[in-house]
Structure formats: structure tokens, C-alpha cells
Design a protein around this motif. Structure first.
Motif, PDB file in Angstrom:
ATOM      1  N   ALA A   1       0.537  -0.696  -0.170  1.00  0.00           N
ATOM      2  CA  ALA A   1      -0.328  -0.192   0.027  1.00  0.00           C
ATOM      3  C   ALA A   1       1.142   1.536  -0.100  1.00  0.00           C
ATOM      4  O   ALA A   1       0.075   2.251  -0.118  1.00  0.00           O
ATOM      5  N   GLY A   2       2.054   0.726   0.337  1.00  0.00           N
ATOM      6  CA  GLY A   2       3.146   2.149  -0.626  1.00  0.00           C
ATOM      7  C   GLY A   2       3.445   3.103   1.544  1.00  0.00           C
ATOM      8  O   GLY A   2       4.192   3.842   1.376  1.00  0.00           O
ATOM      9  N   ASN A   3       3.435   1.937   2.427  1.00  0.00           N
ATOM     10  CA  ASN A   3       3.123   2.881   4.128  1.00  0.00           C
ATOM     11  C   ASN A   3       4.402   1.734   4.810  1.00  0.00           C
ATOM     12  O   ASN A   3       4.554   0.412   4.534  1.00  0.00           O
ATOM     13  N   GLN A   4       5.117   2.521   5.375  1.00  0.00           N
ATOM     14  CA  GLN A   4       5.741   2.035   6.345  1.00  0.00           C
ATOM     15  C   GLN A   4       5.743   1.008   7.332  1.00  0.00           C
ATOM     16  O   GLN A   4       4.902   1.010   7.909  1.00  0.00           O
ATOM     17  N   ARG A   5       6.775  -0.311   7.043  1.00  0.00           N
ATOM     18  CA  ARG A   5       6.257  -1.611   8.085  1.00  0.00           C
ATOM     19  C   ARG A   5       6.599  -1.224   9.653  1.00  0.00           C
ATOM     20  O   ARG A   5       7.506  -1.953   9.954  1.00  0.00           O
ATOM     21  N   ILE A   6       5.575  -0.326   9.706  1.00  0.00           N
ATOM     22  CA  ILE A   6       5.965   0.435  11.663  1.00  0.00           C
ATOM     23  C   ILE A   6       4.214  -0.096  12.184  1.00  0.00           C
ATOM     24  O   ILE A   6       4.057   0.400  11.773  1.00  0.00           O
ATOM     25  N   SER A   7       5.191  -0.382  13.098  1.00  0.00           N
ATOM     26  CA  SER A   7       3.759  -0.970  13.207  1.00  0.00           C
ATOM     27  C   SER A   7       3.907  -0.474  15.628  1.00  0.00           C
ATOM     28  O   SER A   7       5.272  -0.506  15.756  1.00  0.00           O
ATOM     29  N   THR A   8       2.511  -0.170  15.986  1.00  0.00           N
ATOM     30  CA  THR A   8       3.260   0.751  17.642  1.00  0.00           C
ATOM     31  C   THR A   8       1.679   0.071  17.673  1.00  0.00           C
ATOM     32  O   THR A   8       0.810  -0.390  17.807  1.00  0.00           O
ATOM     33  N   THR A   9       2.105  -0.219  19.053  1.00  0.00           N
ATOM     34  CA  THR A   9       0.809  -1.062  20.470  1.00  0.00           C
ATOM     35  C   THR A   9       0.882  -0.053  22.112  1.00  0.00           C
ATOM     36  O   THR A   9       2.174  -0.098  22.435  1.00  0.00           O
ATOM     37  N   MET A  10       0.210   0.478  22.811  1.00  0.00           N
ATOM     38  CA  MET A  10       0.122   0.771  24.507  1.00  0.00           C
ATOM     39  C   MET A  10      -0.645   0.249  24.608  1.00  0.00           C
ATOM     40  O   MET A  10      -1.445   0.240  24.710  1.00  0.00           O
ATOM     41  N   ALA A  11      -0.226  -0.564  25.859  1.00  0.00           N
ATOM     42  CA  ALA A  11      -2.023  -1.488  26.818  1.00  0.00           C
ATOM     43  C   ALA A  11      -2.003  -0.168  27.417  1.00  0.00           C
ATOM     44  O   ALA A  11      -1.764   0.962  27.935  1.00  0.00           O
ATOM     45  N   GLY A  12      -3.725   0.118  27.530  1.00  0.00           N
ATOM     46  CA  GLY A  12      -3.993   1.047  28.166  1.00  0.00           C
ATOM     47  C   GLY A  12      -3.856   0.530  29.861  1.00  0.00           C
ATOM     48  O   GLY A  12      -4.220   1.944  30.625  1.00  0.00           O
ATOM     49  N   ASP A  13      -3.214  -0.472  30.290  1.00  0.00           N
ATOM     50  CA  ASP A  13      -2.321  -0.212  31.458  1.00  0.00           C
ATOM     51  C   ASP A  13      -1.308   0.060  31.796  1.00  0.00           C
ATOM     52  O   ASP A  13      -0.635   0.732  32.514  1.00  0.00           O
ATOM     53  N   ASP A  14      -0.620   0.917  30.553  1.00  0.00           N
ATOM     54  CA  ASP A  14       0.477   1.034  30.803  1.00  0.00           C
ATOM     55  C   ASP A  14       0.755   2.780  30.799  1.00  0.00           C
ATOM     56  O   ASP A  14       0.344   3.093  29.824  1.00  0.00           O
TER      57      ASP A  14
END
Length: 660
Positions: free
Chosen positions: A535-548
Motif C-alpha cells: 500500500a506504500g506505507n512503511q512497515r512500522i507498527s506500535t502498541t500501547m496497553a491501556g494499563d501502561d
């Protein structure tokens, strides 16, 4: 009717019976003899010490020091190890004796069941002939409980209808109960065989568990650890064990060992005979890889043997070679623990435990080892690093120097490896292989320094070189289609800086619980050398837990830019464009309940069964279609739903990331 003659033809493949208890007891007896001999040797050393107590002179002093500093402690260690090993063999022998007895009983029961089936099937066949009803049943299915309708054959042709009915009823009354009893006994025998099969499988598992407990028990002893981590040859094992316990082997004093960093042959490899700079100022990995390939096998072996510190820590050298060199380097560090910092001594112990705990699933290797400074630097690999097509580098965050963090990252790395392996298997990509490297090779910040960028900037140089070195070792041999980076907390800060410096782009970058990125180095994700998807988007992912709550606090206090816009103190301190996935649980997947990679409640970012671990494994292997929960592409004010594009899989002959 065919019925198996013996239980061997019925029970599952494999056996819980191997060897004899007498053979195991012989090992226990041997360890008892070692225990006795070690104790006797301790007494001899003690007597020698008393004999020399009143003697004087330089030579006498050296002998006294050798007795007290080497021989007595070494004999004591050997005695303790023999005691523990004897216990382990005795326990193992008792368990094997129990397993063998249970296995024999299973075989006896199955043989008896087969006799029952043979007998009852004959009864069924005989009745079938008497009632003139064709019967054809296989031994492992059995006969139905209801007897077929009897037939009179030609005899019934001359009978009236009433006579035929009466005769058939008589036949049924005569044989039906016998038929039902035989069919029931047959069915019960089959059910018991299935029960015994389950017991047999459980016994095989019990035997494997017993063997693993024995190996773990032996590896827990110091001698067992030394044997486990030493090189492949008998002489290397002898050298490691003997010099560690007594200080010498056949007269070769351990003090003669040195930590060489200079060698004439290094000039061919790195353009200098001095290799002490390869950690802080590493040479170009592409050049190293090319130069290493041009060395003769004898030259390579000479460098591995004589300057292991340099070769073991040189990006661009194959990982298998680095592992061999670093295991030799362990020999030196073990023998010179008095020269190491307290943190390095602790890290040394943890490295030995990690290597001694290698059960081959996955194989564990030593990618980097530098214990010379106050802060220990270590990198540990899991899997076939030189051949796996999917390789993930992990970067820890705050308070994660090797002495403190290696046990946790050892477990987390194995968790990730197993999850990736399962995903690849489901996708039909198991032949590709996967591997993980835990990068505990930078001075991670503490509470006082976590708000400043300098630890990240200092560590980025080394990490960027390692990433380029991974590419360099593969470019001329086995291609590496998928090189992934996974970072946690402040590790995302350091890893992102490194990704601005690499010469070769990685395929993906995943951030969990990010403590923010260095805005002085990273203004946009386009500053990072990370490849784009279809899709032309860099393969960069992120996550942040709600309790973090800790990660957002760190990024906001330090004014770093947050890749999770909802956690930034304002839009001015957020960076958008990453694919965001949830870590708060989904269906059968557990939520992450804090900031740590592993937690006591088993709900850390890298704990088994969490949504986070599953999604991280999916993203790092390119199996984005298997991610669970909502995936969005982050923007500063709104989050638009985003669906991953279809990527070519193995069936099309392409790599899921590149399509090649």
C-alpha cells in the motif's frame, strides 16, 4: 479374521522403554565414587596444607597458595557437583523404573485385550455361520450389539410362514445372548486398548520429561554448566572444566591465558592489526563480510582461536563463527572473574545459565560478549541465525543491562520464537525458519537518565552496525528476505535512532510500550530506513496497553515524540503514520496489564497468550493478515480504520513482505 498378534503392532510409534535401570544406577554409582574420591582428595590437600604450615620460602608459599586458592576450592566444587549429580541419577533411575513397570503392564493389558478380541470374534463368526447370516467385521471396529436376523436357508423353503417364524425365533433365542456378550466383550477390549494407547503416549512424555529434568539438574551444577557451554571437542571441554576448577590442565597454567585483541592476520580482515576498537568503532560490516570470505580456513581458525574477543564481536562475521569465538572468550572471563565488575560477574553467570539451558528448541548462541567495562554488553541468539529467512532483533528499554535483564529477555525471546514458529507453520512457511536475537549491548538508562537522549544515541551506533552486519553476512550466501526490529520502552528510542543510520533498510519495525522517539533525530517515520508494504506505507507498527502508564509518562516528561498519539501530551509531541494494534486483549487473548515485557500475572507485552505477543509475532513475520483486533493507521487527531493489503504467500512463490 486378522487380529494383531502382539501389542507392538497396536501401540503408538515410539517407546518409553530405553536402556535399563541398571545402566542408570551404574552412573549413580560412578558419581558416588567421584564423590568419595573428591572427598579423599580434599583430605589430601588439607593434609598437605598442615604439612607445609611451618615451612617457609618462596616456592613453599606458591605451593601453599595453589593448595588454598585452587586445589581445595576445586575439589570442594567437584565434591558438591558429584553429590548433586548422584541425586539426579538416583531420582532419574526411580522414575525410569516406574515408567518401565507401567509400560510392561500396558503391553500385558493390550496383549490380553487382543486375546479377548480374537476369542470373541471367533464366537461371533461361529454364530454367524449357525444363523446363516454373513458377518464381516474388522478387529478394530467390532461387532454390533444387535445380532443379525437368522436365516434358515434351504431348510426354510419347505416350511410354512408360521414354521419359519418359529424356527427363526428359536435360533435368535438360542444365540442372541451369546452374541451380545461376545460383542460387548469385544467392544470393551477395544475401549481398553484405546485407554492403554493413551497411557503409552503419556509414558513416552513422562520419559521425555524425566530426561529433561535430569539434564536440567546436571546443567544446574557448575561443572554441568561448564560442559554445556564449552566448545565441541573433548579437549575444549577438558580445558574449560580443568582450568576453572584447578587452574591448570596437564601443567598448562590458566594464568597463561590472555585476552588478545591484536593479531597480524587482522590486517587482512579489518585493515589493522589492532582489533580493540571493533566494539566502540566497528568497521564497515560489508567490508568485513567480504574480507572474511577471502580468508583461508586456516586463517579463519587462527583468528577464532587467538583473538576470540575481536571475532566474537565483529559485525559482518557469520553468527555461527561468532558463537564459537564467544564461547572461547567465556573461558577467559570465567578464569578471570576477579578482573570483572560486579555487574559483569552477574552477567557472566546469567550467560552461563542461558547457554546451559539450551535444549535445542530453539538452539541458543552467543552473538556478542564484552564484559570488559563497568556495564556488561551481551547479545544472545535463538534459532538458526545464519539460515533463517525471518530474523528479529529485540531491543530492551530502561534498567535492562545484561546483568539484570538477561533472564527475562531469555524467556521473552523464546516466547516470541515459539509464537513466530507457530504462525509460520499455519501459513505453510515453516521451511523458511525463524530466529531471534536479544540485543543487551548498550548502556540502558536508569531513572535519572531515562529522560535524556544520550543513552539512545550512544547505543544506536553499535546497533546500526549489527543490523547492517546481519545483512552483510547473508548478501553473498543465504538471502534474508525479512529482517525485523522489535523494541520496548526506551529501546524504541534507541532503535529508531539506529534505523536512521543503517545502510540497508529493514523490513519492519515494531514498538511496544514506546517511551517516545528522539525528536532531534526522528522528525518523521520517513527518516527511518524501513521498507514499505504494497500500500506504500512503511512497515512500522506500535502498541500501547491501556494499563501502561509508565511509557507515556517517560515520553511526556522527556518531551520525546510519541508514536501512539493518544498517549502524547499534545499533537506537537506525537509522530503519526504507524500501524497501531491493541494489547488490551481480544477473545481468548489476554490483555497486557502494565509496562513490562513479562509480569508475575503473565500479562506482560511478551507473555504467552497475550494479544500483544501474538500480534508482534504476526507483524515481524509478515503474517499481518493473522493479527487480531482492530488495526489502525495513526494520525495526530483521528484514527482511520486500515485494512492490510493482500500480500503474496508461499503458494505464489513470493515472500510475504517483498513479493519477490
Amino acid at each position: 479374521m486378522f487380529v494383531p498378534a502382539h501389542a507392538d503392532e497396536v501401540l503408538p510409534t515410539g517407546t518409553p522403554k530405553a536402556g535399563t535401570v541398571d545402566e542408570i544406577n551404574a552412573m549413580s554409582t560412578f558419581m558416588g565414587e567421584v564423590e568419595t574420591d573428591a572427598y579423599a582428595y580434599m583430605l589430601h590437600v588439607q593434609n598437605a596444607q598442615h604439612t607445609l604450615l611451618d615451612a617457609q620460602g618462596t616456592a613453599v608459599t606458591k605451593v601453599q597458595m595453589k593448595l588454598s586458592d585452587r586445589l581445595w576450592p576445586g575439589a570442594h566444587v567437584m565434591h558438591e557437583n558429584a553429590v548433586e549429580a548422584k541425586k539426579e541419577f538416583t531420582s532419574y533411575a526411580a522414575e525410569v523404573d516406574r515408567i518401565h513397570g507401567d509400560a510392561d503392564r500396558v503391553v500385558t493389558r493390550v496383549d490380553e485385550d487382543l486375546v479377548t478380541i480374537r476369542s470373541q470374534s471367533q464366537t461371533i463368526t461361529d454364530i454367524g455361520q449357525k444363523i446363516k447370516a454373513p458377518v464381516s467385521y474388522t478387529w478394530d471396529v467390532g461387532a454390533p450389539g444387535m445380532m443379525p436376523d437368522p436365516s434358515l436357508g434351504k431348510k426354510g423353503e419347505d416350511m410354512t410362514s408360521a414354521e419359519r417364524s418359529s424356527a427363526e425365533s428359536s435360533l435368535r433365542a438360542l444365540h442372541e445372548l451369546t452374541w451380545m456378550a461376545a460383542a460387548t466383550s469385544w467392544r470393551q477390549a477395544l475401549e481398553d486398548i484405546e485407554t492403554q494407547k493413551t497411557k503409552w503416549r503419556n509414558l513416552i512424555n513422562d520419559r521425555q520429561d524425566a530426561e529433561r529434568r535430569l539434564l536440567r539438574g546436571l546443567a544446574a551444577t557448575s561443572v554441568g554448566q561448564l560442559i554445556a557451554i564449552s566448545g565441541g571437542s573433548d579437549q575444549q571441554r577438558q580445558q574449560m572444566v580443568a582450568t576453572t576448577i584447578s587452574g591448570e590442565l596437564w601443567g598448562e597454567d590458566a594464568a597463561e591465558l590472555t585476552l588478545a585483541k591484536d593479531h597480524p592476520l587482522l590486517d587482512k580482515l579489518i585493515g589493522s592489526t589492532t582489533g580493540g576498537h571493533v566494539w566502540d568503532s566497528p568497521p564497515d560490516p560489508d567490508g568485513v563480510a567480504a574480507a572474511w570470505a577471502k580468508l583461508s580456513p586456516d586463517e579463519q581458525e587462527t583468528l577464532i582461536r587467538e583473538v576470540p574477543w575481536v571475532i566474537g564481536n565483529l559485525a559482518g562475521v557469520p553468527f555461527g563463527v561468532r558463537d564459537r569465538a564467544n564461547r572461547m572468550l567465556l573461558d577467559y572471563y570465567i578464569l578471570h572473574q576477579d578482573t570483572l565488575s560486579p555487574a559483569s560477574n552477574t552477567a557472566l553467570d546469567e550467560v552461563m545459565k542461558a547457554l546451559a539451558g539450551d535444549d535445542g528448541a530453539p538452539p541458543v548462541s552467543l552473538v556478542g560478549l564484552n564484559l570488559d567495562g563497568l556495564v556488561p554488553m551481551v547479545a544472545v541468539g535463538y534459532g538458526q541465525l545464519d539460515t533463517a529467512k525471518n530474523l528479529t532483533w529485540e531491543v530492551p528499554g530502561m534498567l535492562s543491562d545484561a546483568d539484570a535483564a538477561l533472564p527475562g529477555w531469555d524467556r521473552a525471546s523464546k516466547n516470541l520464537y515459539a509464537e513466530q514458529l507457530g504462525l509460520l507453520d499455519v501459513a505453510g512457511r515453516q521451511d523458511e525458519g525463524n530466529a531471534v536475537i536479544s540485543f543487551l549491548s548498550y548502556d540502558t538508562p536508569n531513572i535519572a537518565t531515562v529522560t535524556v537522549p544520550y543513552p539512545a544515541r550512544a547505543g544506536a551506533d553499535r546497533f546500526a552496525t549489527e543490523l547492517d552486519g546481519t545483512y552483510a553476512t547473508r548478501s553473498a550466501n543465504t538471502p534474508l528476505p525479512n529482517l525485523a526490529v522489535l523494541a520496548h520502552s526506551y529501546g524504541t528510542t534507541m532503535a529508531a535512532n539506529a534505523l536512521t543510520q543503517v545502510n540497508h533498510a529493514v523490513q519492519s519495525f515494531t514498538m511496544v510500550g514506546s517511551a517516545g522517539l528522539d525528536g532531534g533525530k526522528v522528525r518523521s517515520f520517513t527518516d527511518l530506513k524501513v521498507e514499505s508494504d504494497a500500500a506504500g506505507n512503511q512497515r512500522i507498527s506500535t502498541t500501547m496497553a491501556g494499563d501502561d502508564w509508565l511509557a507515556p509518562l517517560g515520553s511526556n516528561l522527556s518531551n520525546r515524540v510519541q508514536p501512539n498519539p493518544q498517549s502524547a501530551k499534545s499533537s506537537d509531541f506525537s509522530i503519526d503514520g504507524a500501524y497501531s494494534f491493541s494489547s488490551d486483549g481480544d477473545g481468548e487473548f489476554k490483555p497486557t496489564t502494565g509496562h513490562d515485557i513479562l509480569r508475575g500475572d503473565e500479562q506482560g507485552y511478551m507473555d504467552v497468550g497475550t494479544q500483544s505477543l501474538w500480534n508482534v509475532a504476526a507483524f515481524t513475520t509478515g503474517e499481518v493478515g493473522q493479527m487480531v483486533g482492530e488495526v489502525t493507521q495513526t494520525v495526530k487527531e483521528n484514527s482511520d480504520r486500515w485494512s492490510y493489503p493482500q500480500v503474496p504467500g508461499p503458494a505464489s512463490g513470493g515472500n510475504p513482505w517483498t513479493g519477490r
